[in-house]
Design a protein around this motif. Structure first.
Motif, PDB file in Angstrom:
ATOM      1  N   ASP A 163     -56.070  -9.210 -51.850  1.00  0.00           N
ATOM      2  CA  ASP A 163     -55.431 -10.398 -51.224  1.00  0.00           C
ATOM      3  C   ASP A 163     -56.194 -11.542 -51.339  1.00  0.00           C
ATOM      4  N   GLY A 164     -55.361 -12.651 -51.562  1.00  0.00           N
ATOM      5  CA  GLY A 164     -55.811 -13.973 -51.671  1.00  0.00           C
ATOM      6  C   GLY A 164     -56.139 -14.723 -53.181  1.00  0.00           C
ATOM      7  N   ILE A 165     -55.675 -13.553 -53.973  1.00  0.00           N
ATOM      8  CA  ILE A 165     -55.889 -14.074 -55.448  1.00  0.00           C
ATOM      9  C   ILE A 165     -54.385 -15.061 -55.957  1.00  0.00           C
ATOM     10  N   GLU A 166     -54.819 -16.508 -56.331  1.00  0.00           N
ATOM     11  CA  GLU A 166     -53.740 -17.042 -56.753  1.00  0.00           C
ATOM     12  C   GLU A 166     -53.372 -17.143 -58.187  1.00  0.00           C
ATOM     13  N   TRP A 167     -54.731 -16.739 -59.037  1.00  0.00           N
ATOM     14  CA  TRP A 167     -54.398 -17.102 -60.431  1.00  0.00           C
ATOM     15  C   TRP A 167     -54.963 -15.788 -61.049  1.00  0.00           C
ATOM     16  N   VAL A 168     -54.194 -15.366 -62.074  1.00  0.00           N
ATOM     17  CA  VAL A 168     -54.733 -14.045 -62.733  1.00  0.00           C
ATOM     18  C   VAL A 168     -54.613 -14.247 -64.250  1.00  0.00           C
ATOM     19  N   GLY A 169     -55.688 -13.571 -64.812  1.00  0.00           N
ATOM     20  CA  GLY A 169     -55.852 -13.513 -66.215  1.00  0.00           C
ATOM     21  C   GLY A 169     -55.626 -12.484 -66.949  1.00  0.00           C
ATOM     22  N   VAL A 170     -54.557 -12.029 -67.709  1.00  0.00           N
ATOM     23  CA  VAL A 170     -54.601 -10.629 -68.267  1.00  0.00           C
ATOM     24  C   VAL A 170     -55.345 -10.535 -69.700  1.00  0.00           C
ATOM     25  N   HIS A 171     -56.362  -9.679 -69.868  1.00  0.00           N
ATOM     26  CA  HIS A 171     -57.118  -9.745 -71.047  1.00  0.00           C
ATOM     27  C   HIS A 171     -57.460  -8.310 -71.657  1.00  0.00           C
ATOM     28  N   ASP A 172     -57.090  -8.405 -73.103  1.00  0.00           N
ATOM     29  CA  ASP A 172     -57.295  -7.095 -73.683  1.00  0.00           C
ATOM     30  C   ASP A 172     -58.824  -6.688 -73.783  1.00  0.00           C
ATOM     31  N   ALA A 173     -59.206  -5.613 -73.273  1.00  0.00           N
ATOM     32  CA  ALA A 173     -60.723  -5.118 -73.671  1.00  0.00           C
ATOM     33  C   ALA A 173     -61.028  -5.388 -75.174  1.00  0.00           C
ATOM     34  N   ALA A 174     -59.997  -4.936 -75.972  1.00  0.00           N
ATOM     35  CA  ALA A 174     -60.033  -4.994 -77.786  1.00  0.00           C
ATOM     36  C   ALA A 174     -60.412  -6.391 -77.992  1.00  0.00           C
ATOM     37  N   ARG A 175     -60.215  -7.268 -77.308  1.00  0.00           N
ATOM     38  CA  ARG A 175     -60.555  -8.733 -77.685  1.00  0.00           C
ATOM     39  C   ARG A 175     -62.146  -9.088 -77.122  1.00  0.00           C
ATOM     40  N   CYS A 176     -63.087  -8.242 -77.285  1.00  0.00           N
ATOM     41  CA  CYS A 176     -64.191  -8.162 -76.667  1.00  0.00           C
ATOM     42  C   CYS A 176     -65.096  -9.305 -77.029  1.00  0.00           C
ATOM     43  N   LEU A 177     -65.174 -10.096 -78.070  1.00  0.00           N
ATOM     44  CA  LEU A 177     -65.858 -11.146 -78.473  1.00  0.00           C
ATOM     45  C   LEU A 177     -65.108 -12.672 -78.111  1.00  0.00           C
ATOM     46  N   THR A 178     -63.952 -12.630 -77.175  1.00  0.00           N
ATOM     47  CA  THR A 178     -63.476 -13.861 -76.865  1.00  0.00           C
ATOM     48  C   THR A 178     -64.517 -14.671 -76.073  1.00  0.00           C
ATOM     49  N   PRO A 179     -64.732 -15.869 -76.358  1.00  0.00           N
ATOM     50  CA  PRO A 179     -65.660 -16.593 -75.885  1.00  0.00           C
ATOM     51  C   PRO A 179     -65.397 -17.012 -74.497  1.00  0.00           C
ATOM     52  N   ALA A 180     -66.452 -17.175 -73.605  1.00  0.00           N
ATOM     53  CA  ALA A 180     -65.981 -17.633 -72.073  1.00  0.00           C
ATOM     54  C   ALA A 180     -65.571 -19.065 -72.113  1.00  0.00           C
ATOM     55  N   ALA A 181     -65.462 -19.636 -73.013  1.00  0.00           N
ATOM     56  CA  ALA A 181     -64.695 -21.057 -73.040  1.00  0.00           C
ATOM     57  C   ALA A 181     -63.407 -20.867 -73.152  1.00  0.00           C
ATOM     58  N   GLN A 182     -62.929 -19.841 -73.851  1.00  0.00           N
ATOM     59  CA  GLN A 182     -61.377 -19.817 -73.970  1.00  0.00           C
ATOM     60  C   GLN A 182     -61.023 -19.242 -72.533  1.00  0.00           C
ATOM     61  N   PHE A 183     -61.625 -18.553 -71.788  1.00  0.00           N
ATOM     62  CA  PHE A 183     -61.234 -18.228 -70.387  1.00  0.00           C
ATOM     63  C   PHE A 183     -61.243 -19.551 -69.601  1.00  0.00           C
ATOM     64  N   ASP A 184     -62.136 -20.300 -69.488  1.00  0.00           N
ATOM     65  CA  ASP A 184     -62.210 -21.588 -68.804  1.00  0.00           C
ATOM     66  C   ASP A 184     -60.890 -22.498 -69.344  1.00  0.00           C
ATOM     67  N   ALA A 185     -60.760 -22.381 -70.678  1.00  0.00           N
ATOM     68  CA  ALA A 185     -59.475 -23.394 -70.982  1.00  0.00           C
ATOM     69  C   ALA A 185     -58.163 -23.028 -70.401  1.00  0.00           C
ATOM     70  N   VAL A 186     -57.934 -21.498 -70.613  1.00  0.00           N
ATOM     71  CA  VAL A 186     -56.708 -21.125 -70.141  1.00  0.00           C
ATOM     72  C   VAL A 186     -56.513 -21.271 -68.692  1.00  0.00           C
ATOM     73  N   PHE A 187     -57.542 -20.918 -67.938  1.00  0.00           N
ATOM     74  CA  PHE A 187     -57.522 -21.118 -66.355  1.00  0.00           C
ATOM     75  C   PHE A 187     -57.379 -22.621 -66.049  1.00  0.00           C
ATOM     76  N   THR A 188     -58.174 -23.447 -66.658  1.00  0.00           N
ATOM     77  CA  THR A 188     -58.032 -24.856 -66.363  1.00  0.00           C
ATOM     78  C   THR A 188     -56.631 -25.713 -66.519  1.00  0.00           C
ATOM     79  N   ARG A 189     -55.982 -25.222 -67.702  1.00  0.00           N
ATOM     80  CA  ARG A 189     -54.756 -25.581 -68.045  1.00  0.00           C
ATOM     81  C   ARG A 189     -53.673 -24.971 -67.028  1.00  0.00           C
TER      82      ARG A 189
END
Ligand code: CTP
Ligand code: MG
Length: 228
Positions: A98-124
């Motif tokens: 409970d209490g989650i407002e925003w969710v990201g769905v991520h492929d484990a197979a994109r395992c070298l995705t930089p942290a900055a990409q997570f920040d950018a999508v959540f921020t936008r």
């Protein structure tokens, strides 16, 4: 805690053809899943992580997640996936606390995705209130074909390839999945089909999906470059 990432890792990796669940295949000595989960847990904003794993690998997955999470292990959960990605995402969404407002769905197979990409999508997503996906321009010339005959060149200026994490307001994504056609191949497709707006932010070449042996070799080379 208002945000979470569902890491889908329940696929079998048929195209990789290693005979192991793909997320458990090592890239330069470390499982794809370990790499993907570590990135999420190193984000500056604490983020709940739900890993969706093959039924036969749950214990192994829990051990792997515990090893990488350390003291942050209480932020994590591991649940059983489904027969296709769609079912696995739904299982992950169902398992969120409970209490989650925003969710990201991520492929484990994109395992070298930089942290900055997570920040950018959540921020936008928070700025706009909409779904947000990382996207890259299409670089090849694209043709429409009938059989093996080229019938036209498609204007690629309006085309992008999309990556993950794809971020959405959780309640609206759940509603979208509840009514979704299974023909939609990503979360943005499901969300948009239910009437939601999906925006893009610039993706990153390093967030490519490991699908084939060639991709695995490319990932190993990239890790070697980073280490050097
Ligand atoms: N996935 C999942 N559950 C499934 C199928 C896929 O959680 N039933 C996940 C995969 O683990 C992967 C992501 O969805 O992280 C993207 O899928 P894909 O690259 O197609 O992986 P696989 O389905 O494992 O590979 P293949 O299609 O070659 O079998
Ligand atoms: Mg697949």
């Amino acid at each position: 805690m208002s945000r979470a990432v569902v890491v889908v890792a329940a696929g079998s990796g048929t195209r990789l053809g290693i005979g192991d669940a793909k997320a458990f295949v090592p890239v330069a000595g470390e499982a794809m899943l370990t790499r993907a989960v570590r990135t999420v847990l190193t984000l500056a904003e604490p983020t709940v992580v739900v890993v969706v794993a093959p039924a036969a690998r749950l214990d192994e997955c829990r051990a792997l997640v515990a090893a990488v999470a350390g003291p942050a292990v209480d932020l994590t959960a591991v649940v059983t996936g489904g027969a296709d990605r769609h079912a696995s995402v739904q299982a992950g969404l169902d398992a969120l606390p409970d209490g989650i407002e925003w969710v990201g769905v991520h492929d484990a197979a994109r395992c070298l995705t930089p942290a900055a990409q997570f920040d950018a999508v959540f921020t936008r997503a928070r700025e706009t209130g909409d779904g947000v996906v990382p996207a890259l321009p299409v670089t090849d010339t694209v043709k429409r074909v009938e059989g093996d005959v080229v019938v036209e060149t498609v204007d690629r200026s309006a085309l992008v390839g999309v990556q993950t994490p794809q971020v959405f307001p959780l309640a609206r994504l759940r509603d979208a999945y509840a009514v979704a056609e299974r023909s939609e191949t990503d979360d943005a497709g499901v969300y948009r089909a239910a009437g939601g707006t999906v925006r893009t932010v610039p993706g990153d070449a390093d967030a490519f999906k490991i699908t084939t042996r060639w991709d695995l070799a490319r990932a190993e080379a990239l890790v070697a470059t980073r280490a050097g």
